[in-house]
Enzyme design. Structure first.
Site, PDB file in Angstrom:
ATOM      1  N   LYS A  83       0.860  -1.194   0.000  1.00 43.74           N
ATOM      2  CA  LYS A  83       0.000   0.000   0.000  1.00 43.74           C
ATOM      3  C   LYS A  83       0.892   1.238   0.000  1.00 43.74           C
ATOM      4  CE  LYS A  83      -4.398   0.936   2.325  1.00 43.74           C
ATOM      5  NZ  LYS A  83      -5.106   0.701   3.596  1.00 43.74           N
TER       6      LYS A  83
HETATM    7  O1  G3P Z   1      -7.753   1.558   5.191  1.00 47.24           O
HETATM    8  C1  G3P Z   1      -8.040   2.800   4.670  1.00 47.24           C
HETATM    9  C2  G3P Z   1      -9.414   3.348   5.009  1.00 47.24           C
HETATM   10  O2  G3P Z   1     -10.394   2.382   4.848  1.00 47.24           O
HETATM   11  C3  G3P Z   1      -9.468   4.084   6.315  1.00 47.24           C
HETATM   12  O3  G3P Z   1     -10.779   4.346   6.744  1.00 47.24           O
HETATM   13  O4  G3P Z   1     -12.346   5.026   8.528  1.00 47.24           O
HETATM   14  O5  G3P Z   1      -9.911   5.590   8.764  1.00 47.24           O
HETATM   15  O6  G3P Z   1     -11.330   6.774   7.107  1.00 47.24           O
HETATM   16  P1  G3P Z   1     -11.104   5.490   7.841  1.00 47.24           P
END
Ligand code: G3P
Length: 218
Positions: A83
């Protein structure tokens, strides 16, 4: 459509996998910080639980550093996906990983152009963050919709899949699916919420009550 779990929590991953609906896992530094320990060991364990892609995020800001970290991740298991953040250095790293046959997930995508750049550089997955755009009063789903439409026009983007990330609730999953996202990554909580409906619970209770009545001879 594929569902990934967005977590580094082994118990949560085991639970989702047992339901038979998990196609892979995404992790990031914040999710890893919640569980701690060795990131490498954790990734190894997760890769042993699923045959699907497991995203491991680099920390370096420069392309050389990203490539070094990503090469080390790629040695952990064959289903590791590196990533990489959406920066120009990230694009260079993605392009170099592609040349080495290492799969990548370009993260922190907030516009269709960012997604398009990552796909052109050779990313296997691009991750538009739906929830974080909604958080600042923008429409996160617009990015998914635009990218899905763009992808329909060009065969040379076929190596890349749109992964709806930062999913906060079941409606985000439905809308991502309707837009044509290839994958949605979500917390276990959202995956469980997707199974719920009050009429399902009511129906089960009714069936049980009627069964008991019949068995009791009434
Ligand atoms: O893994 C990346 C993403 O899904 C993060 O989500 O909830 O931290 O905005 P969030």
């Amino acid at each position: 459509m594929k569902f990934f779990l967005d977590t580094a929590d082994i118990a949560e991953i085991k639970t989702g996998i047992a339901w038979g609906v998990v196609d892979g896992v995404t992790t990031n530094p914040s999710l890893y910080a919640k569980v701690g320990g060795s990131y490498e060991e954790l990734l190894k364990e997760i890769c042993g639980l699923t045959k699907g892609p497991v995203s491991a995020e680099v920390i370096a800001d420069d392309a050389d550093g990203m490539v070094a970290e990503g090469r080390a991740f790629a040695k952990i298991a064959s289903n590791i996906v590196v990533k990489v953040p959406m920066t120009t250095a990230g694009l260079e790293a993605i392009s170099r990983f592609k040349a080495e046959g290492i799969k990548t997930n370009c993260t922190l995508i907030f516009t269709a152009n960012q997604g398009l750049m990552a796909a052109k550089a050779g990313a296997s997955l691009i991750s538009p963050f739906v929830g974080r755009l909604d958080d600042i009063s923008e429409d996160g789903m617009t990015v998914i919709r635009e990218l899905a439409e763009i992808f329909q026009h060009y065969d040379d983007l076929d190596h890349c899949e749109i992964l709806a990330a930062s999913i906060r609730h079941p409606r985000h999953v439905t809308e991502s699916a309707l837009c044509g996202a290839h994958v949605a990554t979500m917390p276990l909580k959202v995956l469980e919420q997707m199974t719920k409906h009050p009429l399902t619970d009511k129906g089960i209770a009714q069936f049980k009550a009627d069964w008991s009545k019949a068995k009791g001879g009434k």
